[in-house]
Design a protein around this motif. Structure first.
Motif, PDB file in Angstrom:
ATOM      1  N   TRP A 192       0.834  -1.212   0.000  1.00  9.32           N
ATOM      2  CA  TRP A 192       0.000   0.000   0.000  1.00  9.32           C
ATOM      3  C   TRP A 192       0.865   1.256   0.000  1.00  9.32           C
ATOM      4  O   TRP A 192       0.592   2.212  -0.723  1.00  9.32           O
ATOM      5  N   ALA A 193       1.898   1.257   0.839  1.00 10.28           N
ATOM      6  CA  ALA A 193       2.734   2.454   0.971  1.00 10.28           C
ATOM      7  C   ALA A 193       3.445   2.762  -0.343  1.00 10.28           C
ATOM      8  O   ALA A 193       3.678   3.927  -0.682  1.00 10.28           O
ATOM      9  N   LYS A 206      -1.602   8.210   0.798  1.00  8.54           N
ATOM     10  CA  LYS A 206      -2.413   7.760   1.940  1.00  8.54           C
ATOM     11  C   LYS A 206      -1.572   7.607   3.207  1.00  8.54           C
ATOM     12  O   LYS A 206      -2.094   7.255   4.273  1.00  8.54           O
ATOM     13  N   PHE A 207      -0.262   7.828   3.074  1.00  2.50           N
ATOM     14  CA  PHE A 207       0.650   7.617   4.212  1.00  2.50           C
ATOM     15  C   PHE A 207       1.428   8.872   4.600  1.00  2.50           C
ATOM     16  O   PHE A 207       1.904   8.975   5.717  1.00  2.50           O
ATOM     17  N   THR A 230       0.156  12.338   6.561  1.00  3.67           N
ATOM     18  CA  THR A 230      -0.485  11.613   7.666  1.00  3.67           C
ATOM     19  C   THR A 230      -1.024  10.288   7.142  1.00  3.67           C
ATOM     20  O   THR A 230      -1.300  10.144   5.941  1.00  3.67           O
ATOM     21  N   ILE A 231      -1.180   9.339   8.041  1.00  2.69           N
ATOM     22  CA  ILE A 231      -1.671   8.015   7.675  1.00  2.69           C
ATOM     23  C   ILE A 231      -3.195   8.025   7.711  1.00  2.69           C
ATOM     24  O   ILE A 231      -3.803   8.413   8.707  1.00  2.69           O
ATOM     25  N   ASP A 232      -3.789   7.619   6.599  1.00  2.00           N
ATOM     26  CA  ASP A 232      -5.248   7.619   6.470  1.00  2.00           C
ATOM     27  C   ASP A 232      -5.779   6.242   6.889  1.00  2.00           C
ATOM     28  O   ASP A 232      -5.857   5.319   6.077  1.00  2.00           O
ATOM     29  N   TRP A 233      -6.157   6.125   8.173  1.00  4.67           N
ATOM     30  CA  TRP A 233      -6.574   4.823   8.703  1.00  4.67           C
ATOM     31  C   TRP A 233      -7.903   4.366   8.113  1.00  4.67           C
ATOM     32  O   TRP A 233      -8.114   3.165   7.913  1.00  4.67           O
ATOM     33  N   TRP A 264       7.388  -1.736  15.079  1.00  5.90           N
ATOM     34  CA  TRP A 264       6.527  -0.769  14.405  1.00  5.90           C
ATOM     35  C   TRP A 264       6.911  -0.678  12.926  1.00  5.90           C
ATOM     36  O   TRP A 264       7.936  -1.211  12.505  1.00  5.90           O
ATOM     37  N   GLY A 265       6.063  -0.002  12.180  1.00  5.54           N
ATOM     38  CA  GLY A 265       6.349   0.269  10.771  1.00  5.54           C
ATOM     39  C   GLY A 265       5.941   1.701  10.460  1.00  5.54           C
ATOM     40  O   GLY A 265       5.156   2.297  11.191  1.00  5.54           O
TER      41      GLY A 265
END
Lengths: 191, 49
Positions: free
Chosen positions: A140-141, A147-148, A151-154, B46-47
């Motif tokens: 995904w990254a 999306k990362f 900020t990370i879009d949970w 963690w990642g």
């Protein structure tokens, strides 16, 4: 856990002003040996090198209970009971080696700027180990960096996971209760 | 070769030794988990994703 390499971890360690040693696991060595398939995890180890407490999934320094367990342990006390975590399957040794090789191959390709081929190698690894969220998130990254960062879009991750799971069920890779694979053993705990 | 399979249905391996793996340090060199013997440790996995 950084399958694309140490550069991905550096900004986070710098931002945290970390004074403790940080190591980079690019090929899933720790997830293989401890049996986890997702992060974040906290593990407390005593002076003799024995695991005394573990929380697999959701460990956070912002969680008061997690911090309290760490504080008790570092003060020389019993950290308290560990959280139960369902044991995932474990791959057989040949498949674990193949997954690690595919992760390495993807990392090399990513380093050469061959992003599409890198993702293909990581997808091969994920197909062998379909519950492994660290591999899935690496893909995904690479494919959806927006999306990362910043900020990370949970919410996006939850929706993406649901969609991919549904596709994997439709493709016969996984069942509704998970992704049993023929070469896996049914236990993620250690003998 | 089959791996050893236990009857436990949870993966919290309390009481087991920490596997002695060697990994590259972010600031250079390597770290073997076994070198940390003698201290109480918090390992945080963690990642960036």
């Amino acid at each position: 856990m950084e399958h694309s390499g140490r550069a991905a971890a550096q900004p986070f360690v710098a931002a945290a002003s970390a004074t403790f040693p940080t190591v980079v696991d690019e090929h899933g060595v720790t997830s293989d040996s401890l049996g986890f398939k997702a992060v974040p995890n906290g593990v407390l180890v005593d002076e003799a090198g024995v695991i005394r407490w573990a929380k697999y999934g959701g460990f956070s320094v912002e969680n008061a209970e997690d911090v309290a367990a760490v504080d008790r342990f570092l003060a020389g006390d019993d950290p308290g009971p560990s959280h139960d975590a369902a044991a995932p399957y474990r791959l057989g040794p040949t498949e674990r080696e193949l997954v690690a090789t595919k992760l390495r191959l993807g990392q090399v390709l990513a380093g050469l700027g061959r992003g599409g081929e890198a993702v293909a190698a990581w997808r091969d690894a994920l197909r062998l180990d379909p519950e492994n969220l660290t591999i899935r998130k690496q893909i995904w990254a690479a494919e959806h960096p927006e999306k990362f960062h910043p900020t990370i879009d949970w919410d996006w991750q939850r929706a993406q996971l649901k969609a991919e799971r549904e596709q994997e069920i439709a493709d016969g890779i996984c069942g509704p209760d998970g992704c049993p694979v023929p070469w896996a053993t049914p236990n993620g705990g250690m003998a | 070769m089959e791996e050893t399979v236990t009857t436990s249905n949870t993966m919290v391996n309390v009481g087991s030794p920490l596997p002695d793996v060697v990994l590259p340090r972010l600031d250079g060199g390597e770290l073997r988990f076994g070198e940390l013997r003698g201290k109480r440790l918090l390992l945080f996995f963690w990642g960036s994703w």
